[in-house]
Design an enzyme around this catalytic site. Structure first.
Site, short mmCIF file in Angstrom:
data_model
loop_
_atom_site.label_atom_id
_atom_site.label_comp_id
_atom_site.label_asym_id
_atom_site.label_seq_id
_atom_site.Cartn_x
_atom_site.Cartn_y
_atom_site.Cartn_z
CD GLU A 85 35.78 51.15 45.45
OE1 GLU A 85 36.83 51.75 45.76
OE2 GLU A 85 35.77 49.98 45.01
CG ASP A 285 48.47 59.59 59.49
OD1 ASP A 285 48.15 59.46 58.29
OD2 ASP A 285 49.55 60.11 59.85
CG HIS A 383 31.23 47.33 41.66
ND1 HIS A 383 32.29 48.16 41.43
CD2 HIS A 383 31.58 46.58 42.70
CE1 HIS A 383 33.25 47.90 42.30
NE2 HIS A 383 32.84 46.94 43.06
#
Ligand code: MEV
Length: 432
Positions: A85, A285, A383
């Site tokens: 992202e 994990d 963004h």
């Protein structure tokens, strides 16, 4: 309905190359598709990947970025982050710079205590069974610890036992035995699961019941890491807003997450935006941490914000993030994935707790970046440039054309695939 058949007998026995050919005939992929699926040009060879999981056909790459500006407990850190992202690495680095101005993050953590659960059903006398289990505590713990001598040698291992009783459940009453295990620098899943499986027959004998599930709990609420950040109003001041106003907005953002689960989920996603990439870079994990984080966020019966924010007496904004962070620096993918090894080396961590604390800082930093943007110009502004680059690339732009197309779309405030294609054609005509 198509005629595709995913029942491929013996798939697991094939080589990665042979499996790829099977996949090719399954879905009519071309050679380029196969090259993409195979990957393997990076540091994780297909041969090594084939030893890590089952049915491997290749490796899959993601961007690895490094977040800068972090100062944690007086020491500077560069934080490796693997994520797809845009804006996450930039946001965390920006927030770390704000926090740095007041000395950086401070952290703490609990011991690495995890819980292994053994479910017992068909027990005639639950109260007596409970007493019997507790009376054999040392024997049970001894048997558990016989499964992980290395952990015990280093001072960890199973150290306590609890019995929980559920008088009703969809299948009737059950007892659940908790083994409390100090996992030290390991994440501990393997050790705990072996311990739970090893003690189950003894628990059956002691209680006359039947043991079904024997597995660790991912709600690791005794393995917490905490990060604290202080940000001055001066650090947050902008041409269009005073630092105090920004703090006001950020406190409203926090209050929203504190009271509303719909908002808290997104707020916490923003925190995990900073944490998951570090977990992936260091071979952890991340699903375990994700599930533990969300369960912890609902520990009081209502899902809420994982971080808390307030204004201190000097008018600074103070944020705290405390959450379960079950990570390890020995064993698992940390050892097998060459890039995970190098990431751990870059972080210079000496213990799992130190890694967990760094993750908490990255999470708090991402939270700061998101809250600041949301409380001011909104999230889209930041963004924009990476988003525009992605649109340009998906329209086929490469090299300098990526910058030219995306910059023009930003200037026009029209970041759309159609416009990217048009610009690409125009610019390609000019350049050819
Ligand atoms: C986007 O990946 C993350 C945010 O939605 C987090 C938040 O809303 O706090 C921006």
């Amino acid at each position: 309905m198509g005629t595709k058949n995913s029942r491929i007998a013996g798939f697991y026995q094939l080589s990665p190359q042979q499996r790829l050919q099977e996949v090719k005939s399954f879905d009519g992929l071309n050679e380029t598709d196969l090259t993409m699926l195979r990957g393997g040009n990076g540091v994780l060879s297909v041969e090594r990947a084939d030893k890590m999981i089952e049915n491997v056909i290749g490796t899959f790459e993601l961007p690895l970025g490094v977040a800068t500006n972090f100062r944690i407990n007086g020491r500077d850190k560069l934080i490796p982050m693997v994520v797809e992202e845009p804006s996450i690495v930039a946001g965390a680095s920006f927030a770390a710079k704000l926090v740095r101005e007041s000395g950086g993050f401070t952290t703490s953590s609990t011991r690495s205590l995890m819980i292994g659960q053994v479910q017992l059903v068909n027990i005639a006398e639950p109260a007596t069974a409970r007493e019997t289990i507790l009376a054999h505590r040392d024997e049970i713990l001894g048997l558990a610890n016989a499964q992980s001598t290395s952990l015990v040698k280093l001072g960890g291992g199973a150290e306590d036992l609890e019995v929980h009783y559920f008088p009703t459940s969809p299948t009737g009453p059950m007892l659940v035995v908790h083994l409390v295990v100090d996992c030290l620098d390991a994440m501990g899943a393997n050790a705990i699961n072996s311990m739970a499986e090893a003690v189950a027959p003894m628990l059956e004998r002691l209680t006359g019941g039947r043991a079904y599930l024997r597995i660790l709990s991912n709600l690791t609420d005794r393995r917490l890491a905490k990060a604290t950040a202080v940000i001055t109003p001066a650090a947050l001041a902008r041409p269009d807003m005073s630092g105090e106003e920004v703090i006001e907005g950020m406190l409203h953002a926090y209050a929203f997450a504190a009271v509303d689960p719909y908002r808290a989920t997104t707020h916490n996603k923003g925190i995990l935006n900073g944490i998951d990439p570090v977990l992936i870079a260091t071979g952890q994990d991340w699903r375990a941490v994700e599930s533990g984080a969300h369960a912890y966020a609902a520990r009081d019966g209502r899902y809420t914000s994982l971080s808390t924010w307030y204004r201190d007496e000097q008018g600074n904004l103070v944020g705290e993030l405390e959450m379960p962070l079950a990570v390890g620096i020995v064993g698992g993918a940390t050892k097998v994935h060459p890039a995970a090894q190098a990431s751990l080396k870059l972080l210079g961590v000496q213990s799992a707790r130190e890694l967990a604390e760094i993750c908490a800082c990255a999470g708090l930093a991402s939270n700061i970046a998101a809250m600041r943007a949301l409380a001011t110009e909104g999230i889209q502004q930041g963004h924009m440039s990476l988003h525009a680059r992605q649109i340009a690339m998906s329209a086929g732009a490469t090299g300098t054309l990526v910058d030219l197309v995306s910059e023009q779309m930003i200037r026009e405030r029209n970041i759309k695939p159609v416009r990217a294609s048009e610009l690409l054609h125009e610019l390609t005509d000019v350049f050819v």
